[in-house]
Design an enzyme around this catalytic site. Structure first.
Site, PDB file in Angstrom:
ATOM      1  CG  HIS A 106     -23.452  49.118 -45.861  1.00  0.00           C
ATOM      2  ND1 HIS A 106     -23.859  50.183 -46.627  1.00  0.00           N
ATOM      3  CD2 HIS A 106     -23.033  48.174 -46.739  1.00  0.00           C
ATOM      4  CE1 HIS A 106     -23.687  49.898 -47.922  1.00  0.00           C
ATOM      5  NE2 HIS A 106     -23.198  48.689 -48.013  1.00  0.00           N
ATOM      6  CG  HIS A 126     -21.830  45.089 -54.597  1.00  0.00           C
ATOM      7  ND1 HIS A 126     -22.351  45.659 -55.720  1.00  0.00           N
ATOM      8  CD2 HIS A 126     -22.323  45.799 -53.538  1.00  0.00           C
ATOM      9  CE1 HIS A 126     -23.131  46.665 -55.353  1.00  0.00           C
ATOM     10  NE2 HIS A 126     -23.115  46.770 -54.049  1.00  0.00           N
ATOM     11  CG  ASP A 170     -22.354  44.947 -49.384  1.00  0.00           C
ATOM     12  OD1 ASP A 170     -22.625  45.927 -48.663  1.00  0.00           O
ATOM     13  OD2 ASP A 170     -23.055  44.612 -50.362  1.00  0.00           O
ATOM     14  CG  HIS A 173     -30.686  44.635 -42.991  1.00  0.00           C
ATOM     15  ND1 HIS A 173     -31.328  45.838 -43.141  1.00  0.00           N
ATOM     16  CD2 HIS A 173     -29.800  44.559 -44.011  1.00  0.00           C
ATOM     17  CE1 HIS A 173     -30.864  46.464 -44.219  1.00  0.00           C
ATOM     18  NE2 HIS A 173     -29.931  45.711 -44.770  1.00  0.00           N
TER      19      HIS A 173
HETATM   20  N1  LIG Z   1     -25.795  45.101 -49.836  1.00  0.00           N
HETATM   21  C1  LIG Z   1     -27.022  45.160 -49.360  1.00  0.00           C
HETATM   22  O1  LIG Z   1     -27.826  44.277 -49.661  1.00  0.00           O
HETATM   23  N2  LIG Z   1     -27.428  46.148 -48.534  1.00  0.00           N
HETATM   24  C2  LIG Z   1     -26.700  47.325 -48.164  1.00  0.00           C
HETATM   25  C3  LIG Z   1     -26.784  48.391 -49.191  1.00  0.00           C
HETATM   26  C4  LIG Z   1     -26.094  48.042 -50.486  1.00  0.00           C
HETATM   27  O2  LIG Z   1     -24.858  48.108 -50.553  1.00  0.00           O
HETATM   28  O3  LIG Z   1     -26.767  47.709 -51.436  1.00  0.00           O
HETATM   29  C5  LIG Z   1     -27.243  47.862 -46.836  1.00  0.00           C
HETATM   30  O4  LIG Z   1     -26.742  48.909 -46.393  1.00  0.00           O
HETATM   31  O5  LIG Z   1     -28.126  47.263 -46.260  1.00  0.00           O
END
Ligand SMILES: NC(=O)N[C@@H](CC(=O)O)C(=O)O
Length: 450
Positions: free
Chosen positions: A64, A235, A306, A310
């Site tokens: 992401h 996942h 994944d 943040h």
């Molecule tokens: N994996 C996560 O906990 N977060 C992902 C979104 C997601 O895939 O759920 C995100 O984009 O922050």
């Protein structure tokens, strides 16, 4: 006259589709042309791979990055820089950006934006919404689109397709590849008040519990069975889902995350607090062991990170309701190599999970194995190198990793993308020249049609 190549990789132990072998690899025009380069051959670039293993360019099929919308946290440039440094030749980027990638305008923007910014090759997910399902058929065949992403359970971003009727519309539309975030949204909503009340990290895992994941996957697979469609379940995090999906190999493919193969609860929350919070949560040892058993018995098709960066401030400030997601694109390869050294899987199985597996599931054209005619994508690794992963190695602007301070054995020492060395000994080389990955039909779909 001596044969001339653009790139020669000499003396390494190559992980080939049929096993490991000493091989001298030659590439021209971005493609592999020889697995036995003659002694006198010359090249623009020669990599000495003696003592190293040469894997097909590793792919992280689930990241992401945050462009558009949140480039102070991660951009295409920083995310792919992290990928190259971490030994990845390609990444597939998720659509839950701001705005999300859900129509031809946003997709066109992202495609244009990648040019001249990406250090490795990229595939793009398009997000499903309840409003765009009918128009997805046109988008999924656009260049560079790896799959449609369905958030059947809510997470970061505003993409959600949770009800059976909409999910059935997605499946009946006959898309080639759909990847599902499968947690049961109704159970999540029902239990949200519990989470809001409680102690932070444990509560998050209790809220998004085993039943939430299992229920989500059972619902999706019942719909897949009814509609005769396949589903790629992202996942997968519970022993229950893995046991269930093991018997559904004809219609399900499975991704497991490096975090679920590496960390266990409650220890992860004791040491990392909110920096261990992700969706679906890291679970206890029973699930960790089930994930490894599923890697061993072939239930798992893909291992990915994944990568969900943040900012530290958001994790800390919004405590105890901190955003879910862990960084991982730069660390997935060293962490998985350490698992190889620990005897949990072999290098050929790793290549299967991060090259051939993604290629098979997503229908990647020309990547995923070391063979003549394929893209000259390679990850060179030193299986003896020992290093400690630290936050200051992380190039994502968010600047943290859940593996800070973790010592690993096995390290990526070069990344090659279409014949170009983009990382060598921890240094990025050259200008960003990543391109869109090419996708065709999946093998299984081709077999269905035959
Ligand atoms: N994996 C996560 O906990 N977060 C992902 C979104 C997601 O895939 O759920 C995100 O984009 O922050």
């Amino acid at each position: 006259m001596a044969e001339h190549y653009d790139l020669i990789i000499r003396g390494g132990r190559a992980v080939l589709p049929w096993g490991e072998a000493e091989a001298d690899l030659g590439a021209r025009n971005g493609r592999i042309v020889s697995l036995s380069v003659p002694a006198g051959a010359t090249a623009e670039t020669v990599l000495d791979a003696r003592g190293l293993a040469v894997l097909p360019g590793l792919i992280d099929a689930h990241v992401h990055f945050r462009e558009p919308g949140n480039d102070s946290v991660e951009t295409i440039a920083t995310g792919t820089k992290a990928a190259a440094l971490g030994g990845l030749a390609a990444v597939f980027d998720m659509p839950n950006t701001s705005p999300p990638i859900v129509d031809s305008d946003t997709l066109a923007w992202k495609r244009r934006h990648i040019e001249g910014r990406a250090f490795v090759d990229i595939g793009l997910y398009v997000g499903a919404t309840k409003a765009n399902i009918e128009s997805l058929a046109l988008l999924e065949v656009e260049p560079g689109v790896c799959a449609i992403k369905v958030f059947a359970g809510s997470s970061t971003g505003d993409l959600l397709v949770e009800d059976d009727a909409s999910l059935e519309r997605v499946m009946r539309s006959g898309f080639r590849r759909v990847a599902y975030h499968s947690e049961d949204e109704y159970r999540l909503r029902e239990r949200a008040p519990l989470f809001k009340l409680g102690d932070p990290h444990l509560r998050h895992a209790e809220w998004r519990d085993v039943e939430t994941a299992f229920l989500g996957t059972r619902r999706l697979m019942a719909l897949a069975r009814r509609t005769g469609r396949r589903a790629h379940i992202l996942h997968v995090s519970t022993a229950e889902e893995l046991a269930y999906l093991r018997d559904l190999r004809d219609i399900a493919t499975v991704e497991v995350l490096v975090n679920h193969l590496t960390q266990v609860a409650p220890e992860v929350y004791e040491t990392l607090g909110g920096f261990g919070v992700m969706n679906p949560p890291i679970r206890d040892r029973r699930h960790y062991e089930a994930a490894w058993a599923a890697v061993a018995d072939g239930t798992v098709d893909v291992v990915a990170s994944d990568h969900a960066p943040h900012p530290k401030e958001a994790k800390l400030k919004l405590w105890p309701q901190c955003p879910a997601g862990l960084t991982g694109v730069q660390t997935i390869v060293p962490v998985m190599l350490d698992h190889v050294n620990a005897g949990r899987l072999t290098l050929p199985r790793l290549a299967d999970l991060m090259c051939a597996g993604p290629a098979r599931v997503y229908g990647v054209v020309g990547k995923g194995r070391i063979a003549a005619g394929y893209d000259a994508d390679f990850t060179l690794v030193d299986m003896k190198a020992e290093r400690t992963i630290t936050n200051d190695w992380i190039v994502s602007p968010c600047g943290w990793t859940p593996f800070d301070g973790v010592r690993v054995r096995g390290w990526p020492v070069a990344t090659v993308v279409r014949g170009k060395v983009v990382m060598r000994e921890g240094e990025l080389i050259g200008e960003p020249s990543g391109r869109l990955v090419r996708f065709g039909d999946t093998l299984r779909r081709a077999a269905e049609a035959a």
